[in-house]
Design a protein around this motif. Structure first.
Motif, PDB file in Angstrom:
ATOM      1  N   GLN A  69     -33.725  -8.269   2.559  1.00 49.59           N
ATOM      2  CA  GLN A  69     -32.748  -7.666   1.655  1.00 49.59           C
ATOM      3  C   GLN A  69     -33.311  -6.345   1.143  1.00 49.59           C
ATOM      4  O   GLN A  69     -34.481  -6.283   0.763  1.00 49.59           O
ATOM      5  N   VAL A  70     -32.470  -5.334   1.146  1.00 45.63           N
ATOM      6  CA  VAL A  70     -32.893  -4.007   0.706  1.00 45.63           C
ATOM      7  C   VAL A  70     -31.987  -3.558  -0.431  1.00 45.63           C
ATOM      8  O   VAL A  70     -30.759  -3.566  -0.298  1.00 45.63           O
ATOM      9  N   GLN A  71     -32.610  -3.184  -1.540  1.00 45.34           N
ATOM     10  CA  GLN A  71     -31.882  -2.625  -2.675  1.00 45.34           C
ATOM     11  C   GLN A  71     -32.191  -1.134  -2.725  1.00 45.34           C
ATOM     12  O   GLN A  71     -33.358  -0.725  -2.645  1.00 45.34           O
ATOM     13  N   MET A  72     -31.156  -0.336  -2.832  1.00 46.30           N
ATOM     14  CA  MET A  72     -31.313   1.111  -2.792  1.00 46.30           C
ATOM     15  C   MET A  72     -31.581   1.679  -4.189  1.00 46.30           C
ATOM     16  O   MET A  72     -31.043   1.192  -5.180  1.00 46.30           O
ATOM     17  N   VAL A  80     -28.523   7.770   2.151  1.00 41.19           N
ATOM     18  CA  VAL A  80     -28.085   6.496   2.717  1.00 41.19           C
ATOM     19  C   VAL A  80     -27.882   6.628   4.225  1.00 41.19           C
ATOM     20  O   VAL A  80     -28.249   5.734   4.997  1.00 41.19           O
ATOM     21  N   LYS A  81     -27.353   7.764   4.656  1.00 35.70           N
ATOM     22  CA  LYS A  81     -27.179   7.998   6.089  1.00 35.70           C
ATOM     23  C   LYS A  81     -28.539   8.016   6.786  1.00 35.70           C
ATOM     24  O   LYS A  81     -28.699   7.468   7.877  1.00 35.70           O
ATOM     25  N   GLY A  82     -29.530   8.603   6.152  1.00 32.67           N
ATOM     26  CA  GLY A  82     -30.879   8.616   6.710  1.00 32.67           C
ATOM     27  C   GLY A  82     -31.459   7.217   6.825  1.00 32.67           C
ATOM     28  O   GLY A  82     -32.127   6.892   7.811  1.00 32.67           O
ATOM     29  N   PHE A  83     -31.182   6.376   5.828  1.00 30.92           N
ATOM     30  CA  PHE A  83     -31.652   4.995   5.889  1.00 30.92           C
ATOM     31  C   PHE A  83     -30.962   4.253   7.034  1.00 30.92           C
ATOM     32  O   PHE A  83     -31.613   3.534   7.791  1.00 30.92           O
ATOM     33  N   LEU A  99     -23.820  -5.158   1.886  1.00 25.00           N
ATOM     34  CA  LEU A  99     -23.439  -6.309   1.075  1.00 25.00           C
ATOM     35  C   LEU A  99     -22.896  -5.918  -0.289  1.00 25.00           C
ATOM     36  O   LEU A  99     -23.135  -4.806  -0.768  1.00 25.00           O
ATOM     37  N   THR A 100     -22.226  -6.872  -0.913  1.00 26.98           N
ATOM     38  CA  THR A 100     -21.953  -6.785  -2.340  1.00 26.98           C
ATOM     39  C   THR A 100     -23.074  -7.547  -3.030  1.00 26.98           C
ATOM     40  O   THR A 100     -23.813  -8.300  -2.401  1.00 26.98           O
ATOM     41  N   GLY A 101     -23.205  -7.358  -4.334  1.00 24.67           N
ATOM     42  CA  GLY A 101     -24.232  -8.086  -5.072  1.00 24.67           C
ATOM     43  C   GLY A 101     -25.476  -7.250  -5.296  1.00 24.67           C
ATOM     44  O   GLY A 101     -25.461  -6.024  -5.180  1.00 24.67           O
ATOM     45  N   GLU A 102     -26.576  -7.922  -5.605  1.00 26.01           N
ATOM     46  CA  GLU A 102     -27.810  -7.233  -5.972  1.00 26.01           C
ATOM     47  C   GLU A 102     -28.405  -6.429  -4.823  1.00 26.01           C
ATOM     48  O   GLU A 102     -28.826  -5.288  -5.001  1.00 26.01           O
ATOM     49  N   ALA A 103     -28.446  -7.001  -3.635  1.00 24.47           N
ATOM     50  CA  ALA A 103     -28.968  -6.284  -2.472  1.00 24.47           C
ATOM     51  C   ALA A 103     -27.850  -5.434  -1.867  1.00 24.47           C
ATOM     52  O   ALA A 103     -26.694  -5.846  -1.838  1.00 24.47           O
ATOM     53  N   ASP A 104     -28.219  -4.271  -1.388  1.00 21.63           N
ATOM     54  CA  ASP A 104     -27.240  -3.382  -0.754  1.00 21.63           C
ATOM     55  C   ASP A 104     -27.124  -3.647   0.741  1.00 21.63           C
ATOM     56  O   ASP A 104     -26.062  -3.464   1.330  1.00 21.63           O
ATOM     57  N   TYR A 105     -28.242  -4.055   1.357  1.00 22.75           N
ATOM     58  CA  TYR A 105     -28.270  -4.294   2.797  1.00 22.75           C
ATOM     59  C   TYR A 105     -28.997  -5.597   3.088  1.00 22.75           C
ATOM     60  O   TYR A 105     -29.923  -5.978   2.366  1.00 22.75           O
ATOM     61  N   ALA A 132     -35.422   1.115  -3.138  1.00 20.15           N
ATOM     62  CA  ALA A 132     -36.040   0.750  -4.407  1.00 20.15           C
ATOM     63  C   ALA A 132     -36.812  -0.557  -4.296  1.00 20.15           C
ATOM     64  O   ALA A 132     -37.894  -0.702  -4.868  1.00 20.15           O
ATOM     65  N   ARG A 133     -36.256  -1.506  -3.530  1.00 16.96           N
ATOM     66  CA  ARG A 133     -36.850  -2.846  -3.497  1.00 16.96           C
ATOM     67  C   ARG A 133     -36.516  -3.522  -2.180  1.00 16.96           C
ATOM     68  O   ARG A 133     -35.420  -3.353  -1.642  1.00 16.96           O
ATOM     69  N   VAL A 134     -37.470  -4.290  -1.682  1.00 17.35           N
ATOM     70  CA  VAL A 134     -37.278  -5.066  -0.461  1.00 17.35           C
ATOM     71  C   VAL A 134     -37.706  -6.501  -0.744  1.00 17.35           C
ATOM     72  O   VAL A 134     -38.746  -6.728  -1.363  1.00 17.35           O
TER      73      VAL A 134
END
Length: 151
Positions: A69-72, A80-83, A99-105, A132-134
């Motif tokens: 899970q990746v949080q931006m 975001v395009k670069g990611f 995704l919706t919720g805490e994680a973005d991907y 920001a967080r994985v």
């Protein structure tokens, strides 16, 4: 729209993409040419997007499956395009979802071992300026293998 015969054809091809027009015709009670035309139409209309072989991950040296899970930190379009481009270039990442919720991907990854997963997270994903967080979850056992879509 697809009819009941198309649905049966799609189900059969998901189980075995090697089926010939003759095989499909026999299964669907159609002539081989009718079955072949239906298959070609479903391909042309985008119902069938491709054919692949499913490999045994362990046999090809991939012993660790994980969901990452990746949080931006930012949602600036260029970052975001670069990611997304980075994720698209990594062979370990076999699928990715927004995704919706805490994680973005959510990334589904296969790695040779835990050290390779660690490198992916700490040397590839976390250094990206948008991240920001994985958080990773290592798969202990996959008791239901990937399967066909319901048709």
């Amino acid at each position: 729209m697809i009819d009941e015969i198309d649905s049966r054809l799609l189900t059969a091809l998901q189980k075995n993409a090697h089926l010939t027009a003759q095989d499909l015709g026999d299964m669907l009670h159609l002539s081989p040419s009718q079955a072949g035309r239906r298959r070609q139409r479903l391909e042309a209309e985008g119902f069938i997007t491709g054919y692949t072989a499913r490999l045994d991950p362990a046999r090809v040296g991939l012993h660790v499956q994980a969901f990452v899970q990746v949080q931006m930190a930012t949602h600036a379009p260029d970052v975001v395009k670069g990611f997304a481009t980075l994720v698209g270039t990594r062979p370990e990442v076999i699928s990715a979802w927004t995704l919706t919720g805490e994680a973005d991907y959510l990334l589904r990854v296969y790695c040779a071992d835990l050290a390779a997963l660690n490198r992916l997270i700490h040397q590839v994903l976390l250094p990206h300026p948008a991240v920001a967080r994985v958080q990773s979850q290592i798969v202990m056992d996959q008791f239901k293998p990937d399967t066909a879509l319901p048709t």
